[in-house]
Design a protein around this motif. Structure first.
Motif, short mmCIF file in Angstrom:
data_model
loop_
_atom_site.label_atom_id
_atom_site.label_comp_id
_atom_site.label_asym_id
_atom_site.label_seq_id
_atom_site.Cartn_x
_atom_site.Cartn_y
_atom_site.Cartn_z
N CYS A 26 29.43 41.99 62.00
CA CYS A 26 30.53 41.82 61.05
C CYS A 26 31.38 43.09 60.97
CB CYS A 26 30.01 41.40 59.68
SG CYS A 26 29.31 39.74 59.73
N HIS B 239 22.70 42.59 53.93
CA HIS B 239 23.76 42.43 54.94
C HIS B 239 25.04 43.21 54.62
CE1 HIS B 239 25.75 40.67 58.31
NE2 HIS B 239 26.62 40.01 57.57
N CYS C 68 31.61 35.97 55.90
CA CYS C 68 30.44 35.76 56.75
C CYS C 68 30.17 34.27 56.88
CB CYS C 68 29.23 36.47 56.19
SG CYS C 68 29.44 38.26 56.24
#
Ligand code: ZN
Length: 488
Positions: A226, A251, A31
């Protein structure tokens, strides 16, 4: 290919031997930044940690496809499902197009990564360039029955997902407890449960970053990019997913849930997380006033810094700790790293000038294996650095004529140093000269800005003093409409 590389898998909470899905190819996703401000130490650490992994996997002979994304849409304030988009907010404050903000900070991020000697990833996808993929991914989750529509937005149904799979296993959260503590708040807004998270959000009239979708004109949730881009570039299953520990929840937890819901099985084989950097034991944060950007480090332009620190000092400072330990920043700690790095680089250049003898009185032959073993033990860079320092001691003895080294041992020692110092740790001699020039340019600007202030306050004595003394030193100063220009 057979290697004994062991890495710590955050999901299983133990070191595991790395066995890639495909024989000699590795897919790795990390990320990247949300580009609404300058990069700081918290950005440097994951970038450097996974740069080391990227370099080492390539050294082991793997063909690595390294994807590191740019988040430029959908990341709302406080990492929540409500509030303003971080990029849109910055654009509003600076009176810019959101994509101007994105381009500006992406360029600056690239520049910072380049001076830190972080290799560029193989693919750097932008979330805003993959809206279709995110809509498709959301549709897959809806079709599988793990999401619902509410007022034009799509939310992930955490409770339903948890009945079939397990939500919270990466961060060790118990979803039953989470549901229990939030029960009274549930069903009051658009979401059924407060633990549910947005896959697609209908845009409010004032929201400027918006796209058409089957459900509403809106924008994707933060986590879906993602899952969508990882799958697109690395496949439904891939080897490694990395990021900072602060991304573990929500996340990465949400990414696991999304991919499992859409694809029916887990995508990622190894989850890796670097630990955080603290400042004086505290978390870094804009509100705490201890937020130092990389550029401020390079210029020494912050009240917590005793002086400027070069990009290589920052890199070395980060590598002196294992990536899973916390690192506490202080000016004194950076000064110590600076001294350590210069000793290492001096020894490295001294090594190039050593002359060989007919035989070796010191044994330097085990160094390569020891360094390889440390790297294979979950990328233990501090141990590699300590072995290199041990070898420096030997190099100094040979240099002083107290020990000797044979031609073949010398070649081997040079080769090991080049491999570990330059290729794997990514350290290079600091361009001290250009770095000092940068700092001194800032000092001249500072003086001339002080002169501008003095002029505005009609303090002609100070204004003239600064001007005349700079001219006496050989500077040429020109007043312009916007301020000043100068040259030597
Ligand atoms: Zn991500």
């Amino acid at each position: 290919m057979e290697h004994n590389l062991y890495i710590y898998n955050t999901l299983s909470r133990r070191k595991e031997q790395f066995i890639p899905i495909h024989e000699n190819k590795v897919g790795m996703y990390v990320c990247g930044p949300t580009v609404y401000g300058d990069a700081h130490l918290g950005h440097a650490r994951p970038a450097i940690t996974f740069d080391i992994l990227f370099r080492y996997l390539k050294h082991l002979g793997y063909k690595v496809r390294y994807v590191r994304n740019i988040t430029d849409v959908g990341h709302l304030e406080n990492d929540a499902d409500s509030g303003e988009d971080k990029i849109a907010k910055k654009a509003r404050l600076d009176e810019l197009e959101p994509m101007e903000v994105v381009q500006y900070y992406t360029n600056r991020y690239h520049k910072a990564m380049e001076v830190l000697n972080v290799l560029p990833p193989s693919i750097e996808p932008h979330a805003s360039g993959h809206i279709m993929e995110q809509i498709d991914f959301t549709r897959k989750i809806l079709d599988a029955g793990f999401a619902y529509e509410s007022e034009g937005s799509i939310y992930f149904d955490v409770e339903k997902y948890n009945k079939k799979y397990q939500y919270g296993k990466l961060s060790g959260r118990n979803v039953e407890d989470m549901l229990e503590t939030t029960r009274e708040l549930d069903g009051q807004g658009e979401k059924r449960r407060s633990v549910d998270f947005a896959l697609w959000k209908k845009a409010a009239p004032e929201h400027i970053m918006r796209w058409k979708s089957p459900w509403s004109e809106g924008f994707p949730g933060w986590h879906i990019e993602c899952s969508a881009m990882g799958t697109k570039y690395l496949g439904a299953e891939f080897d490694i997913h990395g990021g900072g520990m602060d991304l573990m929840f929500p996340h990465h937890e949400c990414e696991i849930a999304q991919s499992t819901a859409a694809l029916g099985k887990e995508s990622v084989h190894y989850w890796m997380h670097n630990n955080m950097i603290t400042i004086g034991g505290q978390k870094m944060g804009k509100s705490l006033g201890n937020f130092i950007t990389l550029e401020q480090f390079f210029c020494g332009n912050h009240k917590l810094l005793s002086k400027p620190f070069s990009p290589m000092t920052i890199r070395f400072f980060i590598l002196q700790a294992h990536y899973r330990s916390t690192v506490d920043f202080s000016s004194a700690a950076l000064e110590a790293s600076e001294r350590g790095l210069s000793r290492l680089m001096e020894g490295y250049s001294r090594l190039q000038k050593l002359t060989a003898s007919s035989n070796s009185s010191v044994d330097t032959t085990g160094l390569r294996t020891k360094c390889e073993e440390a790297m294979c033990d979950d990328l233990n860079t501090p141990i590699v650095i300590s072995y290199l320092f041990e070898a420096l001691h030997g190099i100094n003895l040979i240099h002083d004529g107290k020990d000797t080294i044979s031609a073949s041992d010398l070649e081997e020692l040079k080769s090991v140093f080049t491999l570990f110092v330059e290729d794997i740790l990514g350290l290079k001699p600091d361009n001290q000269a250009s770095f000092e020039i940068e700092a001194y340019k800032h000092a001249i600007d500072l003086l001339l800005n002080m002169r501008l202030e003095a002029k505005q306050n009609k303090d002609w004595a100070t204004s003239d003093k600064i001007r005349n003394e700079l001219i006496a030193l050989g500077f040429e100063i020109k007043d312009t409409k916007d301020g000043f220009e100068w040259k030597i």
